[in-house]
Design a protein around this motif. Structure first.
Motif, mmCIF file in Angstrom:
data_model
loop_
_atom_site.group_PDB
_atom_site.id
_atom_site.type_symbol
_atom_site.label_atom_id
_atom_site.label_comp_id
_atom_site.label_asym_id
_atom_site.label_seq_id
_atom_site.Cartn_x
_atom_site.Cartn_y
_atom_site.Cartn_z
ATOM 1 N N HIS A 512 0.858 -1.179 0.000
ATOM 2 C CA HIS A 512 0.000 0.000 0.000
ATOM 3 C C HIS A 512 0.905 1.243 0.000
ATOM 4 O O HIS A 512 1.985 1.223 0.610
ATOM 5 N N PRO A 513 0.472 2.335 -0.638
ATOM 6 C CA PRO A 513 1.351 3.522 -0.716
ATOM 7 C C PRO A 513 1.777 4.082 0.645
ATOM 8 O O PRO A 513 2.844 4.685 0.758
ATOM 9 N N THR A 514 0.969 3.870 1.688
ATOM 10 C CA THR A 514 1.352 4.439 2.987
ATOM 11 C C THR A 514 2.183 3.459 3.831
ATOM 12 O O THR A 514 2.584 3.781 4.952
ATOM 13 N N ALA A 515 2.425 2.257 3.294
ATOM 14 C CA ALA A 515 3.027 1.201 4.115
ATOM 15 C C ALA A 515 4.399 1.584 4.677
ATOM 16 O O ALA A 515 4.704 1.369 5.854
ATOM 17 N N GLN A 516 5.215 2.177 3.826
ATOM 18 C CA GLN A 516 6.578 2.514 4.223
ATOM 19 C C GLN A 516 6.586 3.358 5.494
ATOM 20 O O GLN A 516 7.291 3.066 6.459
ATOM 21 N N GLN A 517 5.719 4.404 5.482
ATOM 22 C CA GLN A 517 5.689 5.327 6.604
ATOM 23 C C GLN A 517 5.165 4.637 7.873
ATOM 24 O O GLN A 517 5.758 4.733 8.945
#
Ligand code: ADP
Ligand code: XUL
Length: 539
Positions: A512-517
């Motif tokens: 998911h695009p927010t996973a890293q953060q």
């Protein structure tokens, strides 16, 4: 299962064999030059060789700590397997090269004089008859043995502590590691040690049968002994001396895992119709062979979600630690692999499923779909039984303020478990030298890898795409690939060039695009909370 011959390859095209001497069975796979599997067969020790009276391929002794397997059972299994292959009509004269793997850490003690016997095997008799007097120890210690605690302590003391030993050999002292088993044999049964002219691993023992002479221990399986210096790839003097006298002579010189050790002995030519030029490529451990079978590349990580969760990874800059193992890489001589084992895997997921989603995997998956990444700050550690990595026990739940809580709602509980498990897997892999690089893939396998929602969390936590792969038989297949590669490794052809035609794994989840953060923060918080749990007195 009886032998299966598959595709119609050209009748005289070359074949490559991979054997796997595992705990419960001996398996073989034959591939053609296009990497198609053309034949598979196996011998189950308990049911097909009942005269050895093993359970799960082993004898657990009355102290519950000592676990052994009869060496002649393995020899007889090879007789039986080769008879089956010949009986199934497989033309063994087509085999250009063979290799294999063995359960790691187990040891085989060859009696003085056995090398002469190996050189003159008479093709009218089976190996089991010919070799019945060739072993000084009939019952070989295997990886399930945990009876060498004292020898582990002695080795660590001699090396200057657990950290120093891990730095040299890739692992702190483990009871199942071969050096400690050899030390125990020397201390408790000195005569049998003295009567052993050679000590093999299960892998190099199996290669010796094919060669008709002692096969070298390869670097990768040799890394599971607490004896090999994994950087210089030579035996560590300190470790050898701490374990037993005159050990180097009994172990022989370790060799690269890609080496051609020689050709099959005339026994196999006359009895089974192998070609005289069929090469024997060094055998290795089953976990290294699985890494080859899965075609793991630098940066990739394989996550096996079975009864327990196991991680293999390809590491370039190893940082051996007090947990996990670093081995020499089996396919690329200058590199390394790491292995980590987590005891609380599927059984813990099943318990949380039973308690929170009425025993249904569908509802368990729905709970993962319906809860947000990061779980609103709720986090959990679920060590139903004493964990291996890290050595902690009990269930520990925290809310977003790091306050301990005694329960979470059903959905939050499911997510806390799965996120917690995968954050832990990533944290400990990173401690051993793993780092996520562009192009990193997570290869998921094992029973729980059919669950898409679990794999989505895995992808988010590792911030990498997840692929699935059917691992059954990966050690065997990896051995067949290694046989093929061994023929060209000397001329500089890489393993990956040789296996590029193998089927690709399937992409099942992307992060998911927010996973890293979300998970970068959670990793740090999890590490801090884990440390505090480890500081607590154990219940
Ligand atoms: P092993 O080889 O270690 O015996 P497997 O790799 O066969 O084990 O995995 C078995 C586990 O797979 C079971 O214990 C079960 O919890 C898990 N499993 C099976 N189906 C699912 C599913 N749909 N979702 C999550 N886990 C599953
Ligand atoms: C690895 C280990 C087992 C054995 C048996 O360290 O002990 O995985 O290789 O398969």
């Amino acid at each position: 299962m009886s032998g299966r011959t598959m595709a119609a390859a050209a009748p005289d095209s070359p074949l490559y064999l991979g054997f796997d001497f595992s705990t419960q069975q001996l398996k073989v796979v034959a591939i053609d030059g296009n990497l198609n599997v053309v034949h598979q067969d196996n011998v189950q020790f308990d049911s097909e060789l009942p005269e050895f009276r093993t359970q799960g391929g082993v004898h657990i002794h009355t102290d519950r700590l000592t676990v052994t397997s009869p060496v002649l059972m393995w020899v007889k299994a090879l007789d039986l397997l080769l008879d089956k292959m010949k009986g199934a009509g497989l033309d063994l004269s087509r085999v250009r090269a063979l290799s294999g793997s063995g359960q790691q850490h187990g040891s085989v003690f060859w009696r003085t004089g056995a090398s002469e016997t190996l050189k003159q095997l008479h093709p009218d008799q089976d190996l089991h008859q010919l070799l019945q007097d060739s072993f000084s120890v009939a019952d070989c210690p295997v990886w399930m043995d945990s009876s060498s605690r004292q020898q582990c302590e002695e080795l660590q003391a001699a090396a200057g502590g657990a950290v120093v030993l891990a730095h040299i050999t890739g692992s702190r002292a483990y009871e199942r590691f071969t050096g400690n088993q050899i030390a125990k044999l020397h201390q408790s049964r000195a005569d049998e040690y003295q009567n052993s002219e050679r000590i093999s691993l299960v892998s190099s023992f199996a290669a010796s049968l094919f060669l008709g002479g002692y096969a070298a221990i390869d670097y990768s399986d040799g890394s599971g002994m607490n004896l090999l210096d994994i950087r210089t790839r030579t035996w560590s003097e300190i470790c050898l001396e701490a374990c037993a006298p005159d050990l180097e002579r009994r172990l022989g010189t370790p060799q690269p895992s890609t080496s051609v050790l020689g050709s099959v002995s005339s026994y196999f030519v006359h009895r089974y119709g192998f070609s005289e030029s069929c090469s024997v490529v060094a055998f290795t451990g089953d976990n290294p062979a699985s890494l080859a079978g899965m075609r793991l590349q630098p940066g990739d990580i394989a996550v096996s979600l079975g009864t327990s969760d196991t991680l293999f990874l390809w590491v370039q800059q190893p940082r051996p630690a007090l947990e996990g193992h670093v081995f020499c890489n089996p396919v690329e001589q200058r590199e390394f692999m790491a292995l980590l084992c987590f005891k609380n895997g599927s059984l813990t997921r099943e318990r949380i499923r039973n308690e929170n989603t009425g025993g249904s995997w569908e509802l368990f998956s729905a709970a993962l779909r319906e809860t947000p990444l990061g779980n609103n700050g709720n986090i959990g550690f679920y060590f139903d039984s004493m964990e291996i990595t890290p050595p902690a026990v009990g269930v520990h739940r925290f809310d977003r303020e790091d306050n301990r809580v005694s329960c979470l709602g059903p959905g939050a509980e499911v997510r806390a478990l799965v996120e917690g498990q995968f954050v832990s897997r990533r944290l400990h892999a990173e401690r051993l030298g793993y780092s996520i690089i562009p192009g990193t893939r997570v290869l998921a396998t094992g029973g729980a890898s059919c669950n898409k929602e679990i794999l989505q969390v895995l992808s988010d936590v590792f911030n990498a795409p997840v692929y699935t792969m059917d691992l059954s038989g990966s050690a065997c297949l990896g051995s067949a690939y290694r046989a093929l590669h061994g023929l060209v490794a000397e001329s500089g052809v890489s393993f990956f060039d040789v296996v590029k035609k193998a089927p690709e794994p399937k992409l099942v989840a992307t992060p998911h695009p927010t996973a890293q953060q979300v998970y970068q923060q959670m990793l740090q918080r999890y590490a801090r909370l884990e440390e505090s749990i480890l500081q607590e007195p154990r219940p």
